[in-house]
Design a protein around this motif. Sequence first.
Motif, PDB file in Angstrom:
ATOM      1  N   GLU A  97       0.818  -1.209   0.000  1.00 17.51           N
ATOM      2  CA  GLU A  97       0.000   0.000   0.000  1.00 17.51           C
ATOM      3  C   GLU A  97       0.852   1.259   0.000  1.00 17.51           C
ATOM      4  O   GLU A  97       0.563   2.220  -0.724  1.00 17.51           O
ATOM      5  N   GLN A  98       1.918   1.283   0.785  1.00 15.22           N
ATOM      6  CA  GLN A  98       2.749   2.487   0.854  1.00 15.22           C
ATOM      7  C   GLN A  98       3.530   2.730  -0.434  1.00 15.22           C
ATOM      8  O   GLN A  98       3.793   3.883  -0.792  1.00 15.22           O
ATOM      9  N   LEU A  99       3.899   1.673  -1.133  1.00 16.45           N
ATOM     10  CA  LEU A  99       4.655   1.827  -2.373  1.00 16.45           C
ATOM     11  C   LEU A  99       3.765   1.752  -3.608  1.00 16.45           C
ATOM     12  O   LEU A  99       4.263   1.767  -4.730  1.00 16.45           O
ATOM     13  N   ASP A 100       2.464   1.673  -3.396  1.00 13.53           N
ATOM     14  CA  ASP A 100       1.483   1.697  -4.485  1.00 13.53           C
ATOM     15  C   ASP A 100       1.780   0.594  -5.509  1.00 13.53           C
ATOM     16  O   ASP A 100       1.851   0.839  -6.708  1.00 13.53           O
ATOM     17  N   LEU A 101       1.925  -0.631  -5.025  1.00 15.04           N
ATOM     18  CA  LEU A 101       2.272  -1.762  -5.881  1.00 15.04           C
ATOM     19  C   LEU A 101       1.057  -2.549  -6.361  1.00 15.04           C
ATOM     20  O   LEU A 101       1.177  -3.388  -7.259  1.00 15.04           O
ATOM     21  N   ALA A 102      -0.079  -2.339  -5.760  1.00 12.03           N
ATOM     22  CA  ALA A 102      -1.263  -3.150  -6.078  1.00 12.03           C
ATOM     23  C   ALA A 102      -1.845  -2.804  -7.448  1.00 12.03           C
ATOM     24  O   ALA A 102      -1.797  -1.643  -7.869  1.00 12.03           O
ATOM     25  N   PRO A 103      -2.423  -3.815  -8.136  1.00  7.84           N
ATOM     26  CA  PRO A 103      -2.394  -5.235  -7.774  1.00  7.84           C
ATOM     27  C   PRO A 103      -1.019  -5.826  -8.041  1.00  7.84           C
ATOM     28  O   PRO A 103      -0.478  -5.684  -9.137  1.00  7.84           O
ATOM     29  N   VAL A 104      -0.469  -6.480  -7.065  1.00 13.98           N
ATOM     30  CA  VAL A 104       0.920  -6.908  -7.092  1.00 13.98           C
ATOM     31  C   VAL A 104       1.028  -8.399  -7.394  1.00 13.98           C
ATOM     32  O   VAL A 104       0.094  -9.165  -7.157  1.00 13.98           O
ATOM     33  N   VAL A 105       2.179  -8.793  -7.928  1.00 18.12           N
ATOM     34  CA  VAL A 105       2.540 -10.210  -8.012  1.00 18.12           C
ATOM     35  C   VAL A 105       3.435 -10.498  -6.811  1.00 18.12           C
ATOM     36  O   VAL A 105       4.450  -9.825  -6.610  1.00 18.12           O
ATOM     37  N   LEU A 106       3.062 -11.475  -6.011  1.00 15.14           N
ATOM     38  CA  LEU A 106       3.850 -11.868  -4.847  1.00 15.14           C
ATOM     39  C   LEU A 106       4.712 -13.073  -5.195  1.00 15.14           C
ATOM     40  O   LEU A 106       4.210 -14.071  -5.714  1.00 15.14           O
ATOM     41  N   VAL A 107       6.000 -12.958  -4.916  1.00 15.22           N
ATOM     42  CA  VAL A 107       6.946 -14.056  -5.137  1.00 15.22           C
ATOM     43  C   VAL A 107       7.544 -14.393  -3.779  1.00 15.22           C
ATOM     44  O   VAL A 107       8.261 -13.580  -3.193  1.00 15.22           O
ATOM     45  N   GLY A 108       7.223 -15.562  -3.257  1.00 12.86           N
ATOM     46  CA  GLY A 108       7.684 -15.913  -1.923  1.00 12.86           C
ATOM     47  C   GLY A 108       8.423 -17.224  -1.892  1.00 12.86           C
ATOM     48  O   GLY A 108       8.055 -18.181  -2.583  1.00 12.86           O
ATOM     49  N   HIS A 109       9.466 -17.265  -1.071  1.00 15.70           N
ATOM     50  CA  HIS A 109      10.231 -18.495  -0.873  1.00 15.70           C
ATOM     51  C   HIS A 109      10.074 -18.958   0.563  1.00 15.70           C
ATOM     52  O   HIS A 109      10.205 -18.162   1.499  1.00 15.70           O
ATOM     53  N   SER A 110       9.751 -20.237   0.756  1.00 17.86           N
ATOM     54  CA  SER A 110       9.672 -20.839   2.074  1.00 17.86           C
ATOM     55  C   SER A 110       8.718 -20.031   2.967  1.00 17.86           C
ATOM     56  O   SER A 110       7.565 -19.836   2.610  1.00 17.86           O
ATOM     57  N   MET A 111       9.162 -19.548   4.130  1.00 14.92           N
ATOM     58  CA  MET A 111       8.281 -18.780   4.991  1.00 14.92           C
ATOM     59  C   MET A 111       7.692 -17.577   4.265  1.00 14.92           C
ATOM     60  O   MET A 111       6.538 -17.192   4.498  1.00 14.92           O
ATOM     61  N   GLY A 112       8.459 -16.952   3.383  1.00 11.93           N
ATOM     62  CA  GLY A 112       7.948 -15.819   2.618  1.00 11.93           C
ATOM     63  C   GLY A 112       6.804 -16.210   1.710  1.00 11.93           C
ATOM     64  O   GLY A 112       5.904 -15.409   1.432  1.00 11.93           O
ATOM     65  N   ALA A 113       6.807 -17.468   1.234  1.00 17.92           N
ATOM     66  CA  ALA A 113       5.704 -17.955   0.409  1.00 17.92           C
ATOM     67  C   ALA A 113       4.442 -18.106   1.241  1.00 17.92           C
ATOM     68  O   ALA A 113       3.334 -17.806   0.777  1.00 17.92           O
ATOM     69  N   LEU A 114       4.584 -18.562   2.487  1.00 18.61           N
ATOM     70  CA  LEU A 114       3.427 -18.664   3.367  1.00 18.61           C
ATOM     71  C   LEU A 114       2.842 -17.279   3.635  1.00 18.61           C
ATOM     72  O   LEU A 114       1.623 -17.083   3.584  1.00 18.61           O
ATOM     73  N   THR A 115       3.703 -16.318   3.916  1.00 17.52           N
ATOM     74  CA  THR A 115       3.237 -14.939   4.100  1.00 17.52           C
ATOM     75  C   THR A 115       2.490 -14.468   2.861  1.00 17.52           C
ATOM     76  O   THR A 115       1.427 -13.841   2.962  1.00 17.52           O
ATOM     77  N   ALA A 116       3.024 -14.796   1.697  1.00 18.01           N
ATOM     78  CA  ALA A 116       2.424 -14.348   0.443  1.00 18.01           C
ATOM     79  C   ALA A 116       1.032 -14.940   0.250  1.00 18.01           C
ATOM     80  O   ALA A 116       0.085 -14.232  -0.112  1.00 18.01           O
ATOM     81  N   TRP A 117       0.875 -16.254   0.483  1.00 23.34           N
ATOM     82  CA  TRP A 117      -0.453 -16.817   0.222  1.00 23.34           C
ATOM     83  C   TRP A 117      -1.449 -16.451   1.318  1.00 23.34           C
ATOM     84  O   TRP A 117      -2.651 -16.328   1.051  1.00 23.34           O
ATOM     85  N   GLN A 118      -0.965 -16.206   2.545  1.00 26.58           N
ATOM     86  CA  GLN A 118      -1.888 -15.725   3.573  1.00 26.58           C
ATOM     87  C   GLN A 118      -2.387 -14.316   3.245  1.00 26.58           C
ATOM     88  O   GLN A 118      -3.561 -14.007   3.437  1.00 26.58           O
ATOM     89  N   LEU A 119      -1.495 -13.480   2.721  1.00 20.66           N
ATOM     90  CA  LEU A 119      -1.918 -12.147   2.313  1.00 20.66           C
ATOM     91  C   LEU A 119      -2.877 -12.217   1.126  1.00 20.66           C
ATOM     92  O   LEU A 119      -3.893 -11.514   1.086  1.00 20.66           O
ATOM     93  N   ALA A 120      -2.572 -13.073   0.150  1.00 25.31           N
ATOM     94  CA  ALA A 120      -3.443 -13.213  -1.020  1.00 25.31           C
ATOM     95  C   ALA A 120      -4.826 -13.697  -0.612  1.00 25.31           C
ATOM     96  O   ALA A 120      -5.836 -13.306  -1.213  1.00 25.31           O
ATOM     97  N   ALA A 121      -4.887 -14.563   0.407  1.00 20.47           N
ATOM     98  CA  ALA A 121      -6.181 -15.063   0.878  1.00 20.47           C
ATOM     99  C   ALA A 121      -6.973 -13.981   1.599  1.00 20.47           C
ATOM    100  O   ALA A 121      -8.192 -13.888   1.457  1.00 20.47           O
TER     101      ALA A 121
END
Length: 310
Positions: A118-142
């Motif tokens: 939101e602060q960097l005005d990236l939306a709608p964004v593509v999230l690329v996550g590895h390991s724990m970062g991937a979990l963060t990414a899909w929780q945010l997407a949900a």
Amino acid sequence: MVRRINVTGAGGLRLAAWEFGDPPKRGADSVVARRRAAAEEPPGSGGPPGGGLQNRPGVLLLHGLMGRASHWATTARWLSARSRAIALDQRGHGRSDKPADGPFDRDAYVADAEAVIEQLDLAPVVLVGHSMGALTAWQLAARRPDLVRGLLICDMRASALGAASQREWEEWFRSWPVPFATLADVRKWFGEDDPVLERPRPARGEFYAEVMAERADGWRPVFSRRQMLRARETWVHDAHWEELALVRCPTLVIRGIDGELGRAEAQEMVRVLPRGGYAELDAGHLLHLEDPDAFHRAVEPFLEDVLTPE
């Protein structure tokens, strides 16, 4: 080119985000690179209307536990041919704040990523996550589907790992021969000598060399191992299938053949995802670091689709 951007995360925490440049040359054999010229063409020249660099789609890259934004540097620079590529040092990692009392729970990590978007005005964004970062990414997407146009899950399990896994990590952290005398010692221990390794993995040695800092007595991690265990404790005991099923955007699950995500579980994750796809590499858990070119080839068709304006 890399530029640091300070962002305020959940609870006022100071986070360090990094914007990467130095994209491939236009003649590079890359769909993303070939499309860069069209994105830069002014209106009326045959390119998309308003397709200047300021309109590039946003990509947010999230590292795994103990990682840092710089681990995404090669991929972020590759992505910068077609997108605005931002990698985040997550709380407790890299140059971001490491609050003694946390929090290091799932809500905090997800809220931080949301704040960056939101602060960097990236939306709608593509999230690329590895390991724990991937979990963060899909929780945010949900939780915030309005913010996310696509999701790339790199070698992260949806199943619960359990208390035994957490105890193994505690024992593993205690086995580290810190402080290390030199960075060469860091690379050798994590890339060759670590007893958990079945065979040498030089990329793993480089991964850990990048998260060490020189102190008076030698080289030590830039993060607190105690904090890393606290962060891991908040997700290893639970399964995350329900949140995965709530992800509505196009999603690619990619695994390393010798990584932590098994083929059967990965394919079940794809089945659960409403718009899931699958890929695998002949690599370990750090698949994007072991063979960046192969990683880029594997994810390029997916990224081409989700980064192309509708």
